[in-house]
Motif scaffolding. Structure first.
Motif, mmCIF file in Angstrom:
data_model
loop_
_atom_site.group_PDB
_atom_site.id
_atom_site.type_symbol
_atom_site.label_atom_id
_atom_site.label_comp_id
_atom_site.label_asym_id
_atom_site.label_seq_id
_atom_site.Cartn_x
_atom_site.Cartn_y
_atom_site.Cartn_z
ATOM 1 N N ILE A 16 0.828 -1.204 0.000
ATOM 2 C CA ILE A 16 0.000 0.000 0.000
ATOM 3 C C ILE A 16 0.865 1.258 0.000
ATOM 4 N N VAL A 17 1.868 1.279 0.859
ATOM 5 C CA VAL A 17 2.744 2.449 0.932
ATOM 6 C C VAL A 17 3.505 2.619 -0.384
ATOM 7 N N HIS A 18 3.943 1.521 -0.978
ATOM 8 C CA HIS A 18 4.640 1.615 -2.258
ATOM 9 C C HIS A 18 3.705 2.137 -3.343
ATOM 10 N N GLU A 19 2.462 1.699 -3.339
ATOM 11 C CA GLU A 19 1.485 2.190 -4.319
ATOM 12 C C GLU A 19 1.264 3.694 -4.147
ATOM 13 N N ILE A 20 1.181 4.149 -2.906
ATOM 14 C CA ILE A 20 1.042 5.587 -2.644
ATOM 15 C C ILE A 20 2.276 6.331 -3.166
ATOM 16 N N ALA A 21 3.455 5.787 -2.893
ATOM 17 C CA ALA A 21 4.691 6.412 -3.373
ATOM 18 C C ALA A 21 4.707 6.479 -4.895
ATOM 19 N N THR A 22 4.194 5.437 -5.543
ATOM 20 C CA THR A 22 4.132 5.422 -7.004
ATOM 21 C C THR A 22 3.143 6.468 -7.502
ATOM 22 N N LEU A 23 1.975 6.552 -6.880
ATOM 23 C CA LEU A 23 0.969 7.544 -7.277
ATOM 24 C C LEU A 23 1.485 8.974 -7.099
ATOM 25 N N LEU A 24 2.317 9.171 -6.088
ATOM 26 C CA LEU A 24 2.899 10.485 -5.834
ATOM 27 C C LEU A 24 4.146 10.734 -6.677
ATOM 28 N N ASP A 25 4.487 9.764 -7.510
ATOM 29 C CA ASP A 25 5.636 9.874 -8.423
ATOM 30 C C ASP A 25 6.935 10.196 -7.678
ATOM 31 N N THR A 26 7.191 9.436 -6.610
ATOM 32 C CA THR A 26 8.397 9.666 -5.809
ATOM 33 C C THR A 26 9.649 9.087 -6.462
ATOM 34 N N GLY A 27 9.450 8.126 -7.354
ATOM 35 C CA GLY A 27 10.600 7.473 -7.962
ATOM 36 C C GLY A 27 11.229 6.418 -7.076
#
Length: 72
Positions: free
Chosen positions: A15-26
């Motif tokens: 879930i946290v990785h998906e959020i990071a992906t949606l936020l385009d953190t790289g």
């Protein structure tokens, strides 16, 4: 950790990785896991974010120095 705890931890990481992906953190999943572990061990999240940003700036500067054609 028992199997349920491991499964819950993996689900939370997903879930946290998906959020990071949606936020385009790289950040990839392993990097997210490392950052979570650091925060869980007491590292200040704001300071950690600044370190990540600084490391990215340094990496970009090194890359630009190695390949001057990218700085155009």
């Amino acid at each position: 950790m028992d199997q349920i705890s491991v499964a819950q931890a993996n689900a939370a990481l997903d879930i946290v990785h998906e959020i990071a992906t949606l936020l385009d953190t790289g950040l990839d999943k392993e990097e997210v896991a490392i950052l979570i572990a650091l925060v869980e061990n007491g590292v200040n999240p704001e300071a950690l974010a600044e370190v990540v940003k600084e490391l990215r700036r340094e990496a970009a500067a090194l890359k630009a120095a190695e390949d001057p054609s990218t700085s155009l």
